[in-house]
Motif scaffolding. Structure first.
Motif, PDB file in Angstrom:
ATOM      1  N   VAL A 176      -1.896  62.172 -57.203  1.00 26.87           N
ATOM      2  CA  VAL A 176      -0.540  61.718 -57.505  1.00 26.87           C
ATOM      3  C   VAL A 176      -0.138  60.725 -56.428  1.00 26.87           C
ATOM      4  O   VAL A 176      -0.162  61.039 -55.226  1.00 26.87           O
ATOM      5  CB  VAL A 176       0.465  62.894 -57.528  1.00 26.87           C
ATOM      6  N   TRP A 177       0.229  59.508 -56.841  1.00 28.46           N
ATOM      7  CA  TRP A 177       0.633  58.452 -55.913  1.00 28.46           C
ATOM      8  C   TRP A 177       2.115  58.588 -55.591  1.00 28.46           C
ATOM      9  O   TRP A 177       2.922  58.963 -56.443  1.00 28.46           O
ATOM     10  CB  TRP A 177       0.315  57.085 -56.510  1.00 28.46           C
ATOM     11  N   PHE A 178       2.492  58.263 -54.349  1.00 28.30           N
ATOM     12  CA  PHE A 178       3.868  58.438 -53.897  1.00 28.30           C
ATOM     13  C   PHE A 178       4.154  57.496 -52.729  1.00 28.30           C
ATOM     14  O   PHE A 178       3.255  56.818 -52.224  1.00 28.30           O
ATOM     15  CB  PHE A 178       4.103  59.891 -53.466  1.00 28.30           C
ATOM     16  N   SER A 179       5.402  57.465 -52.302  1.00 25.81           N
ATOM     17  CA  SER A 179       5.818  56.669 -51.143  1.00 25.81           C
ATOM     18  C   SER A 179       5.976  57.577 -49.939  1.00 25.81           C
ATOM     19  O   SER A 179       6.886  58.421 -49.912  1.00 25.81           O
ATOM     20  CB  SER A 179       7.138  55.953 -51.421  1.00 25.81           C
ATOM     21  N   PRO A 180       5.121  57.465 -48.925  1.00 24.48           N
ATOM     22  CA  PRO A 180       5.279  58.298 -47.726  1.00 24.48           C
ATOM     23  C   PRO A 180       6.653  58.141 -47.072  1.00 24.48           C
ATOM     24  O   PRO A 180       7.224  59.115 -46.565  1.00 24.48           O
ATOM     25  CB  PRO A 180       4.157  57.799 -46.810  1.00 24.48           C
ATOM     26  N   LYS A 181       7.193  56.922 -47.096  1.00 21.80           N
ATOM     27  CA  LYS A 181       8.506  56.686 -46.483  1.00 21.80           C
ATOM     28  C   LYS A 181       9.591  57.448 -47.238  1.00 21.80           C
ATOM     29  O   LYS A 181      10.479  58.073 -46.627  1.00 21.80           O
ATOM     30  CB  LYS A 181       8.826  55.202 -46.459  1.00 21.80           C
ATOM     31  N   GLU A 182       9.544  57.393 -48.572  1.00 24.31           N
ATOM     32  CA  GLU A 182      10.534  58.120 -49.356  1.00 24.31           C
ATOM     33  C   GLU A 182      10.461  59.618 -49.073  1.00 24.31           C
ATOM     34  O   GLU A 182      11.497  60.282 -48.917  1.00 24.31           O
ATOM     35  CB  GLU A 182      10.340  57.871 -50.845  1.00 24.31           C
TER      36      GLU A 182
END
Length: 455
Positions: A176-182
């Motif tokens: 699952v791809w995601f935004s580490p910053k978010e």
């Protein structure tokens, strides 16, 4: 980033990703002559040649390879053979062909097969073995596979109880791809169970977000990302043994297990509160290309995108992919924190000759030596070989994939639709799940796929 598999779906997926430009490229090996010892091409000669002396004097001999891995992905493959050539005096002749999957059968049946072929899926290996031209793997290769791979991988290289083909490369689809910053800014944690994933999704909804984004449009192969979703949930909710029975049609396609899996996918992809961040409603998933599916993560328009390791190539080159970057991925968890089901693909090394030099080369490719050499000269490549040192891998996605594949608890299963009859796996499975996404009910969908299974 290239791992070819045995369906037009996979070819379309990889070609689409490559057309966007490799996020990591092959620059890791482009200037290898200037690298420090222990990295890149300068270290490739420093291997133990002892295992190949048992095959006699091979000086001046040739081994031919035929594969669907073509330029530019063939370059690191060719580089990785140099230590073997230097050890043995053998010349490896490489032939890449986009028409490999059809031509290898033609060539085998016409007695024009190469010495070695990289077969992108077990179903094609079975068909090649049925020609009677594939040789059983030599004892040295079997010993390497027993040492460096799990029994599930060896089984995929076996036909009729006989072992023919050692695994080569691998890919991971359970990501699952995601935004580490978010995640950092919002206090989100990577889920450890499917229940955690559902809770995370609900938390994002409560925070005013459309958590998931997706795209399944892929021309004639539209729908294949849905089959991956269903396979991941089939493996997680019913277990590997039931998964195996399902793909072999030992249990019906429209049975309670499959119904449970597709309904579980529907809880995400047919839920207007959950999708389709950045693009529209549920139906927009069918018109969004798979290449574009996860890009809204970079704009903060969605937070989660389930797609394979090769999807990294679709993000712009300006985007940093990594645990502290603009985008990264986490493992799609199992039902419990202790379970580790993995959906993916890979290639297998089949031989059509049993000359000493061919056996020696097969032995090299099945060794931990080759796995580490290949890792040093490749970006976007990983293997399930347990002798791989992850420190030799070239980018964060490769390292994440290796961590998943080499987890002692991992239970690996090949993409089911690539193993089903083409009339199902590359036809009705795609088409009917697409119809399901745009309004067709679960029962009708699965009944139609079941009815298409060859009698």
């Amino acid at each position: 980033m290239f791992v070819q598999r045995g369906s037009s779906r996979s070819r379309v997926a990889i070609a689409g990703a490559l057309s966007m430009g490799l996020v990591f490229g092959l620059s890791a090996c482009g200037d290898s002559k200037d690298e420090e010892p222990g990295t890149g091409a300068t270290s490739l000669a420093a291997i133990d040649c002892t295992p190949y002396k048992a095959f006699g004097d091979l000086t001046g001999k040739e081994v031919s390879i035929y594969t669907g891995i073509v330029t530019p992905e063939d370059t690191p493959h060719k580089e990785s053979y140099k230590p073997f050539e230097q050890c043995t005096g053998v010349t490896v002749k490489y032939e890449g062909d986009k028409a490999f999957e059809t031509q290898i059968l033609v060539r085998a049946e016409a007695n024009n097969a190469p010495d070695v072929a990289f077969v992108p899926q077990p179903g094609l290996l079975q068909r090649l073995v049925q020609t009677g031209k594939v040789k059983e793997a030599p004892a040295e290769v079997a010993a390497n596979v027993d040492k460096f791979w799990g029994a599930d991988w060896k089984e995929y290289g076996s036909v009729g109880g006989k072992f023919y083909a050692a695994p080569l490369g691998a890919s991971v689809k359970s990501l699952v791809w995601f935004s580490p910053k978010e995640f950092k800014d919002s206090g989100y944690a990577e889920p450890k169970t499917l229940a955690d994933l559902k809770a995370l999704t609900d938390k994002m909804v409560a925070d005013g977000k459309k958590p998931w984004c997706a795209g399944i449009n892929s021309g004639e192969a539209t729908g294949w990302p849905l089959t991956d979703w269903m396979e991941d949930f089939m493996l997680r909710l019913s277990g590997p043994e039931t998964y195996d029975k399902w793909l072999k049609h030992e249990i019906p396609f429209n049975g309670p297990e499959a119904t449970k899996a597709l309904d579980a996918v529907g809880e995400y992809l047919k839920n207007d509160k959950y999708v389709n961040g950045g693009y529209g409603d549920v139906k927009s998933i069918a018109s969004t290309t798979f290449q574009d599916g996860g890009l809204p993560i970079l704009e903060g328009q969605c937070s989660l995108h389930r797609q394979a390791s090769f999807y990294a190539a679709n993000f712009p080159k300006t985007a940093k992919v990594g645990p502290d970057g603009d985008v990264f991925a986490f493992y799609l968890p199992g039902e419990t924190a202790d379970s580790a089901p993995v959906l993916g693909g890979g290639e297998f090394v089949a031989a059509f000759a049993d000359r000493p030099e061919v056996k020696a080369f097969q032995t090299y490719l099945s060794s931990d030596t080759w796995a580490n050499v290949k890792a040093k000269v490749s970006a976007g490549w990983v293997t399930a070989n347990k002798g791989l040192d992850p420190a030799n891998l070239q980018n964060p996605v490769d390292k994440l994939s290796a961590e998943i594949l080499l987890n002692p608890k991992a239970t690996f299963r090949f993409d089911a639709s690539d193993l089903m009859p083409a009339a199902v796996g590359q036809n009705t499975f795609w088409k009917q799940t697409t119809a399901w996404l745009t309004g067709q009910d679960t029962k009708t969908t699965l009944d139609k796929i079941e009815a298409s299974w060859p009698k």
